[in-house]
Design a protein around this motif. Sequence first.
Motif, PDB file in Angstrom:
ATOM      1  N   ARG C 265       0.836  -1.197   0.000  1.00 37.22           N
ATOM      2  CA  ARG C 265       0.000   0.000   0.000  1.00 37.22           C
ATOM      3  C   ARG C 265       0.878   1.257   0.000  1.00 37.22           C
ATOM      4  NH1 ARG C 265      -1.563   3.880   2.758  1.00 37.22           N
ATOM      5  NH2 ARG C 265      -0.334   3.317   4.600  1.00 37.22           N
ATOM      6  N   GLN C 266       1.908   1.257   0.859  1.00 43.06           N
ATOM      7  CA  GLN C 266       2.802   2.418   0.931  1.00 43.06           C
ATOM      8  C   GLN C 266       3.520   2.656  -0.403  1.00 43.06           C
ATOM      9  OE1 GLN C 266       5.474   2.158   4.286  1.00 43.06           O
ATOM     10  NE2 GLN C 266       3.825   1.762   5.739  1.00 43.06           N
ATOM     11  N   ILE C 267       3.979   1.569  -0.990  1.00 45.15           N
ATOM     12  CA  ILE C 267       4.692   1.697  -2.274  1.00 45.15           C
ATOM     13  C   ILE C 267       3.746   2.253  -3.345  1.00 45.15           C
ATOM     14  CG2 ILE C 267       5.762   0.402  -4.168  1.00 45.15           C
ATOM     15  CD1 ILE C 267       6.807  -1.563  -1.965  1.00 45.15           C
ATOM     16  N   GLU C 268       2.548   1.712  -3.402  1.00 47.25           N
ATOM     17  CA  GLU C 268       1.595   2.156  -4.416  1.00 47.25           C
ATOM     18  C   GLU C 268       1.204   3.626  -4.204  1.00 47.25           C
ATOM     19  OE1 GLU C 268       0.420   0.679  -7.182  1.00 47.25           O
ATOM     20  OE2 GLU C 268       1.470  -1.225  -6.880  1.00 47.25           O
ATOM     21  N   ALA C 269       1.055   4.027  -2.938  1.00 49.36           N
ATOM     22  CA  ALA C 269       0.707   5.426  -2.644  1.00 49.36           C
ATOM     23  C   ALA C 269       1.840   6.347  -3.091  1.00 49.36           C
ATOM     24  CB  ALA C 269       0.424   5.600  -1.147  1.00 49.36           C
ATOM     25  N   GLU C 270       3.061   5.943  -2.785  1.00 47.78           N
ATOM     26  CA  GLU C 270       4.215   6.749  -3.176  1.00 47.78           C
ATOM     27  C   GLU C 270       4.340   6.783  -4.708  1.00 47.78           C
ATOM     28  OE1 GLU C 270       6.099   8.687  -1.372  1.00 47.78           O
ATOM     29  OE2 GLU C 270       7.364   9.235  -3.087  1.00 47.78           O
ATOM     30  N   PHE C 271       4.090   5.643  -5.315  1.00 45.80           N
ATOM     31  CA  PHE C 271       4.153   5.534  -6.778  1.00 45.80           C
ATOM     32  C   PHE C 271       3.172   6.508  -7.432  1.00 45.80           C
ATOM     33  CE2 PHE C 271       2.539   2.955 -10.546  1.00 45.80           C
ATOM     34  CZ  PHE C 271       3.573   3.331 -11.393  1.00 45.80           C
ATOM     35  N   ALA C 272       1.970   6.588  -6.880  1.00 48.23           N
ATOM     36  CA  ALA C 272       0.965   7.503  -7.434  1.00 48.23           C
ATOM     37  C   ALA C 272       1.484   8.938  -7.393  1.00 48.23           C
ATOM     38  CB  ALA C 272      -0.346   7.365  -6.656  1.00 48.23           C
ATOM     39  N   GLU C 273       2.160   9.297  -6.313  1.00 47.60           N
ATOM     40  CA  GLU C 273       2.722  10.651  -6.197  1.00 47.60           C
ATOM     41  C   GLU C 273       3.869  10.865  -7.180  1.00 47.60           C
ATOM     42  OE1 GLU C 273       1.749  13.193  -4.416  1.00 47.60           O
ATOM     43  OE2 GLU C 273       0.077  12.162  -3.433  1.00 47.60           O
ATOM     44  N   VAL C 274       4.715   9.854  -7.305  1.00 49.20           N
ATOM     45  CA  VAL C 274       5.851   9.980  -8.228  1.00 49.20           C
ATOM     46  C   VAL C 274       5.336  10.181  -9.651  1.00 49.20           C
ATOM     47  CG1 VAL C 274       7.872   8.817  -9.207  1.00 49.20           C
ATOM     48  CG2 VAL C 274       7.392   8.602  -6.767  1.00 49.20           C
ATOM     49  N   LEU C 275       4.269   9.478  -9.982  1.00 44.78           N
ATOM     50  CA  LEU C 275       3.704   9.632 -11.328  1.00 44.78           C
ATOM     51  C   LEU C 275       3.246  11.059 -11.575  1.00 44.78           C
ATOM     52  CD1 LEU C 275       1.587   6.410 -12.040  1.00 44.78           C
ATOM     53  CD2 LEU C 275       3.857   7.022 -12.889  1.00 44.78           C
ATOM     54  N   LYS C 276       2.686  11.675 -10.533  1.00 43.51           N
ATOM     55  CA  LYS C 276       2.201  13.057 -10.680  1.00 43.51           C
ATOM     56  C   LYS C 276       3.333  14.001 -11.049  1.00 43.51           C
ATOM     57  CE  LYS C 276      -1.380  12.748  -7.216  1.00 43.51           C
ATOM     58  NZ  LYS C 276      -1.618  13.167  -5.826  1.00 43.51           N
ATOM     59  N   ALA C 277       4.514  13.785 -10.451  1.00 43.52           N
ATOM     60  CA  ALA C 277       5.656  14.658 -10.749  1.00 43.52           C
ATOM     61  C   ALA C 277       6.110  14.468 -12.198  1.00 43.52           C
ATOM     62  CB  ALA C 277       6.805  14.372  -9.787  1.00 43.52           C
ATOM     63  N   ASP C 278       5.851  13.296 -12.740  1.00 42.57           N
ATOM     64  CA  ASP C 278       6.082  13.042 -14.159  1.00 42.57           C
ATOM     65  C   ASP C 278       7.512  13.313 -14.612  1.00 42.57           C
ATOM     66  OD1 ASP C 278       5.244  12.154 -16.624  1.00 42.57           O
ATOM     67  OD2 ASP C 278       4.768  14.158 -17.342  1.00 42.57           O
ATOM     68  N   LEU C 279       8.452  12.941 -13.792  1.00 41.41           N
ATOM     69  CA  LEU C 279       9.855  13.132 -14.164  1.00 41.41           C
ATOM     70  C   LEU C 279      10.479  11.854 -14.703  1.00 41.41           C
ATOM     71  CD1 LEU C 279      11.030  15.185 -11.070  1.00 41.41           C
ATOM     72  CD2 LEU C 279      11.317  15.918 -13.435  1.00 41.41           C
ATOM     73  N   LEU C 280       9.857  10.725 -14.393  1.00 41.51           N
ATOM     74  CA  LEU C 280      10.555   9.461 -14.618  1.00 41.51           C
ATOM     75  C   LEU C 280       9.895   8.540 -15.627  1.00 41.51           C
ATOM     76  CD1 LEU C 280      11.748   8.529 -11.013  1.00 41.51           C
ATOM     77  CD2 LEU C 280      13.140   9.268 -12.933  1.00 41.51           C
ATOM     78  N   ARG C 281       8.853   8.998 -16.302  1.00 37.32           N
ATOM     79  CA  ARG C 281       8.239   8.104 -17.287  1.00 37.32           C
ATOM     80  C   ARG C 281       9.231   7.820 -18.411  1.00 37.32           C
ATOM     81  NH1 ARG C 281       2.943  10.056 -17.996  1.00 37.32           N
ATOM     82  NH2 ARG C 281       2.487   8.631 -16.309  1.00 37.32           N
ATOM     83  N   LEU C 282       9.374   6.540 -18.739  1.00 35.23           N
ATOM     84  CA  LEU C 282      10.313   6.158 -19.791  1.00 35.23           C
ATOM     85  C   LEU C 282       9.644   6.305 -21.148  1.00 35.23           C
ATOM     86  CD1 LEU C 282      11.867   2.872 -18.351  1.00 35.23           C
ATOM     87  CD2 LEU C 282      12.977   5.088 -18.596  1.00 35.23           C
ATOM     88  N   PRO C 283      10.128   7.222 -21.972  1.00 36.88           N
ATOM     89  CA  PRO C 283       9.531   7.359 -23.297  1.00 36.88           C
ATOM     90  C   PRO C 283       9.843   6.117 -24.137  1.00 36.88           C
ATOM     91  CG  PRO C 283      11.065   9.151 -22.806  1.00 36.88           C
ATOM     92  CD  PRO C 283      11.254   8.122 -21.761  1.00 36.88           C
ATOM     93  N   GLU C 284       8.878   5.719 -24.925  1.00 30.53           N
ATOM     94  CA  GLU C 284       9.034   4.525 -25.753  1.00 30.53           C
ATOM     95  C   GLU C 284      10.282   4.616 -26.640  1.00 30.53           C
ATOM     96  OE1 GLU C 284       7.081   1.823 -25.512  1.00 30.53           O
ATOM     97  OE2 GLU C 284       8.419   0.850 -26.959  1.00 30.53           O
ATOM     98  N   ASP C 285      10.503   5.822 -27.213  1.00 29.75           N
ATOM     99  CA  ASP C 285      11.646   5.916 -28.134  1.00 29.75           C
ATOM    100  C   ASP C 285      12.972   5.787 -27.387  1.00 29.75           C
ATOM    101  OD1 ASP C 285      11.307   8.325 -26.896  1.00 29.75           O
ATOM    102  OD2 ASP C 285      11.675   9.554 -28.676  1.00 29.75           O
ATOM    103  N   GLU C 286      12.977   6.180 -26.106  1.00 31.03           N
ATOM    104  CA  GLU C 286      14.202   6.037 -25.336  1.00 31.03           C
ATOM    105  C   GLU C 286      14.463   4.569 -25.003  1.00 31.03           C
ATOM    106  OE1 GLU C 286      16.493   8.065 -24.943  1.00 31.03           O
ATOM    107  OE2 GLU C 286      17.728   6.971 -23.497  1.00 31.03           O
ATOM    108  N   ILE C 287      13.408   3.852 -24.647  1.00 31.08           N
ATOM    109  CA  ILE C 287      13.570   2.413 -24.423  1.00 31.08           C
ATOM    110  C   ILE C 287      14.091   1.767 -25.706  1.00 31.08           C
ATOM    111  CG2 ILE C 287      12.410   0.259 -23.829  1.00 31.08           C
ATOM    112  CD1 ILE C 287      10.400   1.892 -22.211  1.00 31.08           C
ATOM    113  N   ASP C 288      13.509   2.171 -26.830  1.00 31.70           N
ATOM    114  CA  ASP C 288      13.951   1.616 -28.116  1.00 31.70           C
ATOM    115  C   ASP C 288      15.412   1.939 -28.388  1.00 31.70           C
ATOM    116  OD1 ASP C 288      11.506   0.532 -28.609  1.00 31.70           O
ATOM    117  OD2 ASP C 288      10.799   2.153 -29.913  1.00 31.70           O
TER     118      ASP C 288
END
Lengths: 111, 229, 553
Positions: C265-288
């Motif tokens: 629960r704690q991890i998921e709650a923190e994850f939801a907040e991290v997503l809001k900051a939107d600094l760490l989403r891996l762009p598809e082209d970068e993964i590629d």
Amino acid sequence: MSAPIQKSAAKTRAATQVVTGNRLTDGVVVYLDSAGGWSERLNDARVVEGAEALEAALAAGKAAEAAQVVVEAYPIDVKREPDGLRALRVREDIRARGPSVRVDLERPLGA
Amino acid sequence: MTPPVAATTAVQAFDDIEILDRPGAAPQPARSRDHLRRVPDPEPATSRPDPEGPLWRNGRFETDEWTMTAEDEAVGEGPAILPLERFLAERDGLGHRNAPLGVLVAAGESLSELIPHLTRVTLVVLSFPKFSDGRSMSTARLLRERHGFGGEIRATGDVLIDQMPLMRRCGVDSFDVQNPVTRKQLAAGKWPDVPFYLQPVGSSQQDEVAAGKRPWARRRAEAPRQAAE
Amino acid sequence: MYRYDEFDHDFVRARVAQFADQVERRLSGELTEDQFKPLRLMNGVYLQLHAYMLRIAVPYGTLSAKQMRMLAQIARKYDRGYGHFTTRQNLQFNWPALKDVPAILADLASVEMHALQTSGNCIRNVTSDHFAGAAADEVADPRPYAEILRQWSSIHPEFSFLPRKFKLCVIAAEHDRAAMQTHDIGLQLKRNAEGELGFAVFVGGGQGRTPMIAHKVRDFLPEEDLLAYVEAIMRVYNLHGRRDNKFKARIKILVHETGVEEITRQIEAEFAEVLKADLLRLPEDEIDRIRAYFAAPELAEKPARSGAFEAAKADSREFTAFAENNVSPHKAPGYGIVTVSLKPIGGIPGDASAEQMEVVADLAERYSQSEIRVSHEQNLVLPHVALDDMPALYATLAEHGLATGNAGLVTDIIACPGLDYCALANARSINIAQDLSNRFGSPERQEEIGELSIKISGCINACGHHHVGHIGLLGVDKRGEEVYQITLGGSADETAAVGTLVGPGFKTDEVGDAVETVVDTYLKLREGPDENFLAAVRRLGQKPFKEALYGAA
């Protein structure tokens, strides 16, 4: 992280000791000798008996630490045997002789 | 590129690592940090440079105009720091004060009760009980990045030079430095940073620009040397 | 393979320069040992029994032939002609002088290697399946994600002073060859019903004093959220992991004490907040872009069956053993993955001489697309070898003591350096491994025993993975004497389990007989050759082994 000083000092109880450490520049095992220098050979070590002599040897060890000669000087138990000194704990015996599984890398103990 | 704190955060001359200055690497603007909230003057006006002062800030040692309020002491007239628990207990009674308020947050202490009152605070002091205790790194980042705190974040405790560049990237902009070796090294211009970063933090107190193609790579922007005045 | 760009080179060079300065300050006396120790550890430098030790990161166990040659060169120039491959897929040199370490790091940097974060309470080298990129059973290559994690975790400002060390592992097959569930975070790459890539996330595995198997906290994490989710876990751990007792500081204890449900629960709650900051989403082209570095090599098309390979098997028993045990199925027909055993009978597990490193480098260039892997089992791997080339490859390996056909068998023993080298050890490990290897060394006996992993640690820190050995041996110091405790039934694969202590320990000269007794008991009681040791222990329980070792109660 290792804590060799405490580990060894706590178990010091034989009548005779020497002071050892690792040389700062290359980490090689060295022993405090009678001239106040540091030798790679156990049999060159200054053997001390009694609290007073040990204290003096340890003070020399501390001074060598401060002078960037050795890292972590500490006392170990040794026994006099017919062919020379022997470190009593397995760990210290291995430090004196080199890895027991590499005879080709064996360290000379000295005369 | 409008990092709100950067205006007051001078960057030292980083003489120890020189590979930074590569020709042709034009700085790119990093992500904007204008989400950071404006707060009342983050720096008490009377703070002044002092080689003997306890605070490393703005690339120099400074005096500390703040008073840490002791447990059995009344809150003083000037800028006062209260431990978090006391701040929360007494905050209603502190409304009449004109002087700035600071809060001491211990390592690992939760921010949740402080957050609603963050606008009343101009300084958050974070404790580092040991250099190896990184809890306040997270707290600093959360204050800046998640809660938009634009005031001063000060590191106190076992503050050593090797951690300071990391602290600054996490949001710390002033350092209560007691360690004599660290003081000496700072005074001598040392700042042992590896100025290439692989984490896009939204909390850094230095100017950073995107580097290369990777979305998460950053490097330190050129030091605005004149800002050290 | 991943190749450094200018930024990576700058990064590593700056770090080497920084450490060179620190070494100079230490040698001049400006830094005391207490001040220097955390700095040297961050650069992989330990002080062991006989000398300094340098631990070099081999990210996710992948090495190029060129890199292996550099390791050989360093072994010769700065060490004593050999190195030791570890259970973390790393390489350790046992004898470097402190004054030489900056030069060694500079040499490493020239081939895109470093020793960063191979020690200290930070995110350590990210490990992976040593067959990654070649295995027939993988969903996709896990290494691009391991590389992304490696980059993101390098000198992370927030997570460099964690409560304790932190180990990540990424795999991509149902069959776990990397002991993924013994890691602080284990990630299993998979596809969901829509065919999209993502991860099952496991948290809280670890060995050491309190061994635990990781718990699954997420069944499917979209790949773009990899860093955001890992950051959430790291932050929960950094803030709440215990710091009052170093033996209770790993995330496994936090998970255990908090409860899986609550920590999730704690991890998921923190994850939801991290997503809001939107600094760490891996762009598809970068993964590629990263994935392109790991593109499968272009292998010449081959028929699935190789006449040369089959003929060599018909010719030689040794080659047959090698083919059966050390050659694993490759994605491409007509190719195999070769395990180069660093477990010659009676040898030191994981040690390789400079000459052997060069031989493997040569063979990699000639037969395996210049690629080499290091396995957590302390062997080397040539991942892309044509079956047609196996006889020639085998012949060269055999000339250099590298062709032992024992992968996965009883003599493929994992052992930590133990008291022969390590300042933390309480007992020797290598001598026990050598003794057991000699006892079980005959090819007939090994084939009869079949799949069996013996893992030996010289202290409770469990670098030798004894908890997850089918037979585990833990060396302890009993009043100045080396004594070995035996555990049975551990496993490091997808059926991961911690072994059970069978009874009082055995002295150095008794432990070999004791292990033989255990193995003989298995051979006597198994339902047939198809029931391997682990299956038999799971069916029989400890009792018959206990009785064989200590007599009926």
